[in-house]
Structures are given as C-alpha cells and as structure tokens.
Design a protein around this motif. Sequence first.
Motif, PDB file in Angstrom:
ATOM      1  N   VAL A 259    -155.125 -35.818  68.975  1.00 32.51           N
ATOM      2  CA  VAL A 259    -154.673 -34.934  70.044  1.00 32.51           C
ATOM      3  C   VAL A 259    -153.491 -35.595  70.742  1.00 32.51           C
ATOM      4  O   VAL A 259    -152.485 -34.953  71.048  1.00 32.51           O
ATOM      5  CB  VAL A 259    -155.809 -34.634  71.034  1.00 32.51           C
ATOM      6  N   CYS A 260    -153.600 -36.907  70.952  1.00 26.43           N
ATOM      7  CA  CYS A 260    -152.483 -37.650  71.555  1.00 26.43           C
ATOM      8  C   CYS A 260    -151.234 -37.571  70.684  1.00 26.43           C
ATOM      9  O   CYS A 260    -150.138 -37.271  71.185  1.00 26.43           O
ATOM     10  CB  CYS A 260    -152.896 -39.102  71.761  1.00 26.43           C
ATOM     11  N   ILE A 261    -151.386 -37.821  69.391  1.00 26.54           N
ATOM     12  CA  ILE A 261    -150.222 -37.814  68.508  1.00 26.54           C
ATOM     13  C   ILE A 261    -149.581 -36.434  68.477  1.00 26.54           C
ATOM     14  O   ILE A 261    -148.349 -36.304  68.574  1.00 26.54           O
ATOM     15  CB  ILE A 261    -150.613 -38.282  67.095  1.00 26.54           C
ATOM     16  N   MET A 262    -150.389 -35.396  68.343  1.00 27.63           N
ATOM     17  CA  MET A 262    -149.819 -34.052  68.284  1.00 27.63           C
ATOM     18  C   MET A 262    -149.127 -33.693  69.598  1.00 27.63           C
ATOM     19  O   MET A 262    -148.021 -33.141  69.597  1.00 27.63           O
ATOM     20  CB  MET A 262    -150.898 -33.018  67.967  1.00 27.63           C
ATOM     21  N   ALA A 263    -149.771 -34.016  70.726  1.00 26.26           N
ATOM     22  CA  ALA A 263    -149.160 -33.721  72.022  1.00 26.26           C
ATOM     23  C   ALA A 263    -147.860 -34.509  72.188  1.00 26.26           C
ATOM     24  O   ALA A 263    -146.875 -33.995  72.728  1.00 26.26           O
ATOM     25  CB  ALA A 263    -150.136 -34.053  73.150  1.00 26.26           C
ATOM     26  N   ALA A 264    -147.844 -35.753  71.728  1.00 26.48           N
ATOM     27  CA  ALA A 264    -146.621 -36.555  71.810  1.00 26.48           C
ATOM     28  C   ALA A 264    -145.507 -35.927  70.987  1.00 26.48           C
ATOM     29  O   ALA A 264    -144.356 -35.834  71.439  1.00 26.48           O
ATOM     30  CB  ALA A 264    -146.906 -37.975  71.328  1.00 26.48           C
ATOM     31  N   LEU A 265    -145.831 -35.480  69.775  1.00 27.70           N
ATOM     32  CA  LEU A 265    -144.830 -34.848  68.924  1.00 27.70           C
ATOM     33  C   LEU A 265    -144.303 -33.553  69.528  1.00 27.70           C
ATOM     34  O   LEU A 265    -143.149 -33.168  69.289  1.00 27.70           O
ATOM     35  CB  LEU A 265    -145.427 -34.560  67.549  1.00 27.70           C
ATOM     36  N   ARG A 266    -145.137 -32.890  70.330  1.00 31.41           N
ATOM     37  CA  ARG A 266    -144.737 -31.630  70.959  1.00 31.41           C
ATOM     38  C   ARG A 266    -144.038 -31.849  72.301  1.00 31.41           C
ATOM     39  O   ARG A 266    -143.730 -30.887  73.005  1.00 31.41           O
ATOM     40  CB  ARG A 266    -145.948 -30.708  71.154  1.00 31.41           C
TER      41      ARG A 266
END
Length: 313
Positions: A259-266
């Motif tokens: 969730v952190c990685i996806m939110a960071a990418l977004r």
Amino acid sequence: MSAPGSPIGRASPLESTLRELRDTELLYCPNPGNAGDVFITCATYQLLDRLGCRYRLIPIDSPAEATRGRVVLYGGGGALVPLYGAATRFIDAHHASAAKLIVLPHTIRGNETLLAALGGNVHLFCREMPSFEHVKRHAAAARVDLDDDLAIHFDCERAAREAEQRFWPFVSTPGLAWRNAKRAIRGIPALLAGRAEHRLTALRTDTEKTDIGLPRGNVDLSNVFNVRLLDPLHSLEATWRMMRFIDRFDSVTTNRLHVCIMAALRGKRVDFLPNSYGKNRAVYEQSMAGRFANVTWCESTPPLPTTTPAASV
C-alpha cells in the motif's frame, strides 16, 4: 553483490539474469498471499513482458516432476519467513530437480536448514540487506543478489491504460461484478472517515499486525483487493482497482508495504509504519529512502482519529 540505484542504462542483477534466459521457457509460480502479492505479481508480468521473456504459469502445488530439468521462477514477496510455509514447501520440493530455480526479490528470515540445502542451481534475490546477509550466511552454495522489490518499478500508467481497455468502469466484467460490489462496500468506512482530511488509514489486521490501535475507518486494503487467481488478467484487475481506490486520497497512513509503495508511486503523502518483524523498515531503507520524498518513515504512530482495538473491515 549489486545494489539497486545503478547508473541509468545499467540493468539490475535481476534484469541481467532474465535477459540471459529470454530464449528459454520459464515456469513461473507466483507467490500467493494478499493484494500486495497480487501487486508484485502484476509488476512481474510487466517486467517479463518488457524483457521479452517467454513464461508459463504453474501452480504452487506442482509436483517436482513438473519442473524437472526446467528453469523455474518463484514469485517475489515476504513469504520465506517463519510466519508462512507455502514458499518454503515449494522451494524445498523443486530446488534439487530444477535446472535452475530463481527466487524473485524476497524477504527471507529463518529457514536455515532449507538455505543450507540449496545448490548452485538456485539464485536467490533479496529485497533488503538483512535478508541478503542472512542468506549469504546460510546458503553457502547458492547464488545471492540484492535487488528492489518488483513493485518499486511498477508502471502505473501502463497498467491503467491496459486496464481501461479491458475492464468496464465499475464491474470490470460480469463475472467480477459481485466481487467489486463487495470491495466498494468494504471501502465505505475509509471514504467516510477520510472525507475531511482526504487521508486513508490502511493498517494491517493479520499476523504481521502490531499493537497499534486501529482507528475508525481503517481498511486493510491488502485484504479487500486480494484475489486467488494470479494470472495476468486477474492480477491486473485487482491491482488497478486498489490503485483507483488509493487515488481518492491525498495522504495515506499504513504499515502495509505495498500500500505504501503504490501510494508513493501515485504521488501521495505517506506515513509508513513498521510491521511485526522489521520487513517494512528494511525495504524502506534499501529502496525507498532518498527515492520517494513523499514517504516518511514513522517509528511511532502519527496522530490518528479516535482508535479502537477492534478489527477493521
């Protein structure tokens, strides 16, 4: 050992390994788990396709005879730790008879007996330094490299374009309509709780949870958007749906790595918290610190709405 962050134009250790195998059919066993593992699987398909690799999916319960003399990929993730057993059983069953067994970037703890049994035909990719050091210490005969979690390099825009061509806006497909209705219902508490601050709280409720009190409106997204089928179509659909949900918020508080990685990418502001055994901090230090200025490591819980010890939806 090669670390991530290589100069532009230089392939990572994993990319170099896979490029050498482009003329060989790879047998790929995705690592099962939660929606974070689905996200990793989707990113793996992107990488294999980009490199022009030929691959065929195999189930995790495949017998050793199915991989004898073949090149096998086992999906990346955090399953080679004492909390879980499926990845350990797969590797134990296949490493001796496969021509080559490649374990994609993983967190690895424990499993000392298995690691000691691995031969030179096994190539282990670790996604953070504590795993790398642990494996180097116990897997003397295997090849070991350090590389990023595969989701770090996920192409969100490519995935969105492909998903928008394949899936209807809400139901995706008639067969997935009920699943997406349930996902929408389970996401309502987060949408209601985050209205004022546009903040999503997505804390773990599983075996890797910590003693953090769960706030009202907490939604464990990695449970909500999980799927059992890990083929390219279903992994893309679930990953895209989770991405669209995260896009509704400006900031995210989570102890879910992906969730952190996806939110960071977004481009979201992320407060990233520990999981139960140190995986989150290790991956953050290896692949996120200095790369994502919008992610803040929080050793203690940042201010949250009124909390409750009850499990979230």
